[in-house]
Design a protein around this motif. Sequence first.
Motif, PDB file in Angstrom:
ATOM      1  N   SER A  43       0.817  -1.210   0.000  1.00 30.08           N
ATOM      2  CA  SER A  43       0.000   0.000   0.000  1.00 30.08           C
ATOM      3  C   SER A  43       0.853   1.265   0.000  1.00 30.08           C
ATOM      4  N   TYR A  44       1.829   1.315   0.865  1.00 28.23           N
ATOM      5  CA  TYR A  44       2.666   2.515   0.951  1.00 28.23           C
ATOM      6  C   TYR A  44       3.387   2.760  -0.372  1.00 28.23           C
ATOM      7  N   LEU A  45       4.008   1.735  -0.880  1.00 32.23           N
ATOM      8  CA  LEU A  45       4.800   1.906  -2.101  1.00 32.23           C
ATOM      9  C   LEU A  45       3.948   2.338  -3.285  1.00 32.23           C
ATOM     10  N   LEU A  46       2.822   1.685  -3.505  1.00 29.29           N
ATOM     11  CA  LEU A  46       1.982   2.020  -4.659  1.00 29.29           C
ATOM     12  C   LEU A  46       1.198   3.315  -4.465  1.00 29.29           C
ATOM     13  N   ASN A  47       0.668   3.552  -3.276  1.00 31.65           N
ATOM     14  CA  ASN A  47      -0.098   4.782  -3.068  1.00 31.65           C
ATOM     15  C   ASN A  47       0.800   6.009  -3.131  1.00 31.65           C
ATOM     16  N   ARG A  48       1.995   5.902  -2.601  1.00 27.84           N
ATOM     17  CA  ARG A  48       2.909   7.045  -2.629  1.00 27.84           C
ATOM     18  C   ARG A  48       3.327   7.385  -4.056  1.00 27.84           C
ATOM     19  N   SER A  49       3.687   6.360  -4.811  1.00 27.39           N
ATOM     20  CA  SER A  49       4.241   6.615  -6.136  1.00 27.39           C
ATOM     21  C   SER A  49       3.196   6.728  -7.241  1.00 27.39           C
ATOM     22  N   TRP A  50       2.074   6.040  -7.119  1.00 25.59           N
ATOM     23  CA  TRP A  50       1.119   5.987  -8.219  1.00 25.59           C
ATOM     24  C   TRP A  50      -0.206   6.676  -7.897  1.00 25.59           C
ATOM     25  N   THR A  51      -0.837   6.333  -6.795  1.00 24.07           N
ATOM     26  CA  THR A  51      -2.170   6.867  -6.496  1.00 24.07           C
ATOM     27  C   THR A  51      -2.128   8.365  -6.217  1.00 24.07           C
TER      28      THR A  51
END
Length: 129
Positions: A43-51
Amino acid sequence: MKFGAVGLLNTGADLLVFTMLTAAGSNVVTAQIIAYACGMLNSYLLNRSWTFRSNASRSREMPRFILLNLVVLACVTWLLELLHSGAGMSLLTSKLAATGAGMLVNYAGSRFWVFGTRGYSSETRSDAP
């Protein structure tokens, strides 16, 4: 939409790990904590970079992200136990209901506090594709 897609991936990882651990005889609360942690990292990795496409410092975001997720984890674990042990719902139904409630709280906290999109959505930002 992006948060929902990331949430589905996180939920899939969470459910997979949770199912494997409980099938192996792990305690429900222990399985919930370990499974949630697996989804949380994704969650952290994808939400920070993409979402949310955040460019804020990790030293500001990471403590907020961890605190938010600890609160959500506590609420989801409590609700899971309440629904499964207290109300007698099946483990899968209890897990899905608790996870859904947690996703709502997590979105609001991520959107407005952790990744602080400063009053505009990622879809309307000038750097959004």
